[in-house]
Design a protein around this motif. Structure first.
Motif, mmCIF file in Angstrom:
data_model
loop_
_atom_site.group_PDB
_atom_site.id
_atom_site.type_symbol
_atom_site.label_atom_id
_atom_site.label_comp_id
_atom_site.label_asym_id
_atom_site.label_seq_id
_atom_site.Cartn_x
_atom_site.Cartn_y
_atom_site.Cartn_z
ATOM 1 N N ASN A 1 41.854 51.821 10.666
ATOM 2 C CA ASN A 1 42.745 52.117 11.782
ATOM 3 C C ASN A 1 41.950 52.644 12.980
ATOM 4 N N HIS B 1 47.292 45.612 11.736
ATOM 5 C CA HIS B 1 47.896 46.909 11.460
ATOM 6 C C HIS B 1 49.257 46.743 10.779
ATOM 7 N N THR C 1 47.758 54.682 15.922
ATOM 8 C CA THR C 1 46.917 55.722 15.320
ATOM 9 C C THR C 1 47.688 56.992 14.995
ATOM 10 N N HIS D 1 48.377 57.700 11.433
ATOM 11 C CA HIS D 1 47.259 57.341 10.562
ATOM 12 C C HIS D 1 46.024 58.163 10.914
#
Length: 180
Positions: free
Chosen positions: A13, A43, A100, A103
């Protein structure tokens, strides 16, 4: 996104975010945007899902593009051309940030003061780096530009984490309701 993201996916990620960031900043609008599009597809198919994070990505892109368009209108930065809105590549950068939040950057959400501090520092640094690598102009003095961006990002970054939290809770509630 029901469980904690495994370390390999957290690293992927973070790497994909950086690849997407560089493609947007260095490539601008055009075929380079296929790279962040691929990042988003990877993703949603491997790290998370559209059902879990689609609303987050759309919300962050719309809110971020609005913030950046406002900053452009008040003269914090300038782009070639006469558009009243930020270029597409900058809006796509917001999508890169959005993927993001749950994650590799999830740790930056709490405590809130940490999100404010990191936003106030990392936000302006990202803009200065992007301006140095692209055709974005920062017409104000560096001190004032940094100060304005720091104040904006001290609010915007925790707000984006707030979006992530709300949508994550909604997704988990929907998942639990579907199981019963």
């Amino acid at each position: 996104m029901q469980e904690k993201t495994p370390l390999t996916k957290l690293i992927a990620n973070a790497v994909m975010f950086q690849i997407g960031w560089f493609a947007c900043v260095l490539g601008g609008t055009g075929p380079w945007l296929l790279i962040p599009a691929a990042v988003l597809c990877i993703h949603f198919f491997w790290i998370s899902s559209w059902a879990a994070e689609g609303k987050l990505v759309v919300s962050v892109v719309l809110a971020g593009a609005a913030v950046d368009s406002f900053l452009m209108q008040v003269g914090v930065f300038d782009f070639p051309g006469n558009s009243k809105l930020v270029p597409l590549w900058l809006a796509v950068l917001w999508a890169m940030l959005a993927i993001t939040l749950n994650h590799c950057l999830a740790w930056t959400a709490r405590p809130v003061w940490l999100a404010c501090l990191l936003g106030a520092v990392a936000g302006p640094v990202s803009y200065f780096a992007g301006a140095a690598l692209s055709d974005v102009q920062l017409p104000l003095e560096q001190f004032w530009t940094f100060l304005i961006l720091a104040a904006v990002w001290a609010v915007v970054y925790p707000l984006m984490h707030g979006f992530a939290h709300i949508y994550r809770q909604q997704f988990l509630i929907r998942q639990m309701a579907q199981k019963h």
